[in-house]
Design a protein around this motif. Structure first.
Motif, PDB file in Angstrom:
ATOM      1  N   ARG A 315      -2.931   0.986  -8.342  1.00  0.00           N
ATOM      2  CA  ARG A 315      -3.305   2.208  -7.611  1.00  0.00           C
ATOM      3  C   ARG A 315      -4.758   2.151  -7.153  1.00  0.00           C
ATOM      4  N   GLN A 316      -5.622   1.567  -7.996  1.00  0.00           N
ATOM      5  CA  GLN A 316      -7.027   1.428  -7.604  1.00  0.00           C
ATOM      6  C   GLN A 316      -7.144   0.550  -6.352  1.00  0.00           C
ATOM      7  N   ARG A 317      -6.412  -0.567  -6.351  1.00  0.00           N
ATOM      8  CA  ARG A 317      -6.453  -1.462  -5.194  1.00  0.00           C
ATOM      9  C   ARG A 317      -5.853  -0.788  -3.961  1.00  0.00           C
ATOM     10  N   GLU A 318      -4.834   0.008  -4.212  1.00  0.00           N
ATOM     11  CA  GLU A 318      -4.204   0.714  -3.095  1.00  0.00           C
ATOM     12  C   GLU A 318      -5.197   1.683  -2.450  1.00  0.00           C
ATOM     13  N   GLU A 319      -5.923   2.421  -3.284  1.00  0.00           N
ATOM     14  CA  GLU A 319      -6.901   3.381  -2.782  1.00  0.00           C
ATOM     15  C   GLU A 319      -8.057   2.684  -2.068  1.00  0.00           C
ATOM     16  N   GLU A 320      -8.414   1.503  -2.551  1.00  0.00           N
ATOM     17  CA  GLU A 320      -9.529   0.764  -1.956  1.00  0.00           C
ATOM     18  C   GLU A 320      -9.099  -0.064  -0.758  1.00  0.00           C
ATOM     19  N   GLY A 321      -7.787  -0.085  -0.495  1.00  0.00           N
ATOM     20  CA  GLY A 321      -7.283  -0.831   0.649  1.00  0.00           C
ATOM     21  C   GLY A 321      -7.412  -2.329   0.515  1.00  0.00           C
ATOM     22  N   ILE A 322      -7.349  -2.839  -0.720  1.00  0.00           N
ATOM     23  CA  ILE A 322      -7.512  -4.280  -0.920  1.00  0.00           C
ATOM     24  C   ILE A 322      -6.252  -4.919  -1.496  1.00  0.00           C
ATOM     25  N   LEU A 323      -5.105  -4.265  -1.300  1.00  0.00           N
ATOM     26  CA  LEU A 323      -3.852  -4.833  -1.772  1.00  0.00           C
ATOM     27  C   LEU A 323      -3.472  -6.051  -0.946  1.00  0.00           C
ATOM     28  N   ASP A 324      -2.887  -7.026  -1.609  1.00  0.00           N
ATOM     29  CA  ASP A 324      -2.329  -8.169  -0.903  1.00  0.00           C
ATOM     30  C   ASP A 324      -1.183  -7.664  -0.031  1.00  0.00           C
ATOM     31  N   GLU A 325      -1.070  -8.172   1.181  1.00  0.00           N
ATOM     32  CA  GLU A 325      -0.019  -7.722   2.089  1.00  0.00           C
ATOM     33  C   GLU A 325       1.368  -8.015   1.545  1.00  0.00           C
TER      34      GLU A 325
END
Length: 336
Positions: A315-325
């Motif tokens: 969720r943290q990565r999702e909020e920061e927009g740094i999720l792997d595609e």
């Protein structure tokens, strides 16, 4: 459930495998072969298990145990046409051609001999066969319509050039400790368990055609065997695959290789112990982020705390927009 029963069985087999790898036996010098023929008396004394035969009005002994007789000639065995269970282990056989006369054979064990090939025509009822620890170099000619279990461990096979159509019911294949460099040729649609540890495999070509596969062993030893780096041989068609053992292989990238297993909907157990990837930071958390249905990693179950940590990090990565595609945001469920 079915997965747990398979996992329990597999763990037991894997422990045996671990123990076998702890030490290597010294090779004994070859001894000159002295002729030792199977005699009628010896064959008769080896018989047991009286069963009905034919129309049920007659009886015959159907089990023959000839283990450890130092035999190198079994020509006379062709006279025992009612034998269904035959054990020829720990002899000095270079050929088992006379066995072809035993048309009612159900199980055949020829471990610890000197075979370089399996010189048998198709046996109509043969269901289980074991040729472990011989000198077999080729799998050509192994073609039996009812065979379900085949053990070729500890031979010298370098290419898996099986007659796929000639083994339509094969469910368990053991090829540990051979010289395979690729899985190319292992494309059995009904195969459920495949054991390939201690080979020289680096390429997983053809595995995706094993659409019924449930258990896959590809263990290496971190030095010379199964130095697999890329996990490119899996596909969404492998809908039954529940357990993969990649211990001691050369898988090194969490980011590029672990996501390649996301196509396996039933994967519940994964072993990567002793592979370089297992030494990466937050190894267990990163694996469960990619493989959310996984229950065990390196045979240890994921805890609720680990799943919660993975969910929070996701969720943290999702909020920061740094999720792997390759890790889409929808359906991000880590806790049961």
């Amino acid at each position: 459930n079915e997965y747990k029963s398979y996992l329990s069985l597999d763990n037991n087999m894997s422990d045996d495998e671990d123990n076998q790898m702890e030490g290597e036996e010294e090779e004994e010098p070859e001894e000159e072969l002295v002729e030792c023929k199977l005699t009628e008396q010896m064959a008769g004394e080896s018989l047991s298990l009286l069963c009905k035969i034919g129309n049920g009005l007659s009886h015959a002994y159907v089990k023959m145990d000839l283990q450890g007789k130092v035999l190198n000639d079994i020509s006379i065995i062709c006279a025992f046409i009612h034998v269904r269970y035959l054990d020829l282990s720990t002899n000095r056989l270079v050929s088992i051609a006379p066995v072809s006369a035993l048309k009612h054979l159900l199980t055949l064990t020829v471990d610890n001999n000197l075979l370089t090939e399996v010189d048998l025509p198709p046996m109509p009822y043969l269901q289980r066969a074991s040729f472990q620890n011989n000198k077999i170099t080729s799998v050509k000619g192994i073609s039996h319509p009812m065979l379900e279990v085949l053990n070729l461990n500890s031979n010298q096979i370098s290419t898996a050039s099986f007659d796929i159509d000639g083994l339509p019911k094969l469910a368990v294949l053991e090829l540990r400790e051979n010289q395979l460099k690729s899985t190319d040729g292992i494309t059995f649609p009904k195969l459920q368990r495949l054991y390939l540890s201690e080979n020289q495999i680096t390429d997983l070509t053809g595995l995706d055609q094993c659409v019924s596969l449930k258990i896959l062993h590809l263990r290496g030893n971190n030095e010379t065997t199964n130095q697999i780096e890329l996990l490119d041989g899996f596909s969404k068609d492998m809908v039954a695959l529940q357990y993969i053992n990649l211990r001691g292989t050369n898988v090194s990238s969490l980011k590029t290789e672990i996501p390649k297993l996301k196509c396996l909907p039933m994967l519940r157990g994964l072993v990567l112990k002793d592979a370089p990837v297992s030494r990466e930071e937050e190894y267990r958390i990163e694996v469960i982020i990619n493989l959310r249905n996984l229950e065990r990693l390196d045979k240890d179950a994921f805890t609720d705390e680990e799943r919660q940590e993975a969910q929070d990090l996701y969720r943290q990565r999702e909020e920061e927009g740094i999720l792997d595609e390759s890790n889409p945001g929808e359906g991000a469920v880590f806790l049961e």
